[in-house]
Motif scaffolding. Sequence first.
Motif, PDB file in Angstrom:
ATOM      1  N   ALA A 108       2.573   0.637   6.117  1.00 36.50           N
ATOM      2  CA  ALA A 108       2.998  -0.222   7.229  1.00 36.50           C
ATOM      3  C   ALA A 108       2.507  -1.654   7.018  1.00 36.50           C
ATOM      4  CB  ALA A 108       2.469   0.324   8.553  1.00 36.50           C
ATOM      5  N   ARG A 109       1.277  -1.807   6.542  1.00 39.13           N
ATOM      6  CA  ARG A 109       0.748  -3.153   6.263  1.00 39.13           C
ATOM      7  C   ARG A 109       1.548  -3.839   5.166  1.00 39.13           C
ATOM      8  NH1 ARG A 109      -5.485  -1.388   6.288  1.00 39.13           N
ATOM      9  NH2 ARG A 109      -5.792  -1.363   8.540  1.00 39.13           N
ATOM     10  N   ARG A 124       4.694  -3.256   4.380  1.00 36.62           N
ATOM     11  CA  ARG A 124       6.004  -3.623   4.941  1.00 36.62           C
ATOM     12  C   ARG A 124       5.878  -4.858   5.815  1.00 36.62           C
ATOM     13  NH1 ARG A 124       6.743   1.976   5.244  1.00 36.62           N
ATOM     14  NH2 ARG A 124       5.855   2.041   7.332  1.00 36.62           N
ATOM     15  N   LYS A 125       4.830  -4.910   6.616  1.00 42.23           N
ATOM     16  CA  LYS A 125       4.623  -6.051   7.518  1.00 42.23           C
ATOM     17  C   LYS A 125       4.400  -7.338   6.720  1.00 42.23           C
ATOM     18  CE  LYS A 125       1.919  -7.515  11.484  1.00 42.23           C
ATOM     19  NZ  LYS A 125       0.791  -7.185  12.357  1.00 42.23           N
ATOM     20  N   ASP A 142       8.395  -1.505  -0.069  1.00 43.46           N
ATOM     21  CA  ASP A 142       7.769  -0.265   0.343  1.00 43.46           C
ATOM     22  C   ASP A 142       7.551   0.574  -0.902  1.00 43.46           C
ATOM     23  OD1 ASP A 142       6.951   2.093   1.438  1.00 43.46           O
ATOM     24  OD2 ASP A 142       8.678   2.343   2.766  1.00 43.46           O
ATOM     25  N   ARG A 198      -0.694   3.913   7.258  1.00 37.37           N
ATOM     26  CA  ARG A 198      -1.122   2.575   7.681  1.00 37.37           C
ATOM     27  C   ARG A 198      -1.006   1.555   6.557  1.00 37.37           C
ATOM     28  NH1 ARG A 198      -6.357   4.602  11.089  1.00 37.37           N
ATOM     29  NH2 ARG A 198      -5.208   5.260  12.933  1.00 37.37           N
TER      30      ARG A 198
END
Length: 125
Positions: free
Chosen positions: A101-102, A104-105, A110, A98
């Motif tokens: 992912a945050r 990357r968002k 990464d 998670r």
Amino acid sequence: MFGIARRIYAAHCQARSQQRSRAERLAGRRELAPDEVGELIDRIDAERAGRALVTGLTTLPAADRAVVELVDLAGLQPKEAAQLLGVAPGTLRMRLMRARARLRKAGGPDPAHETDPASEPEVRT
């Protein structure tokens, strides 16, 4: 006589060369070799990625930030990081997934792959 003249001329040439190199260093206009240019570009890119990662990490909750720091930055195995944080390995992996992912968002690099998604070429089919 010629030996003395040769040594005086050699000393003069050496002094002139040193003076020229000092002036170039002070002016900061030394030409870079092609491999030095590439290395400098890589260092600049790494610095940008590092700044983006640190900025992205500050937006994460403390627990997620600790997971990313231990696994991706310190290089611990997820199992070791889970023991250190006192959580189950599955919980740590979920937090790590998670958190990545945050990041990357948010548009940062990464940390697991050390790449910036925005800099990767777009694939069209």
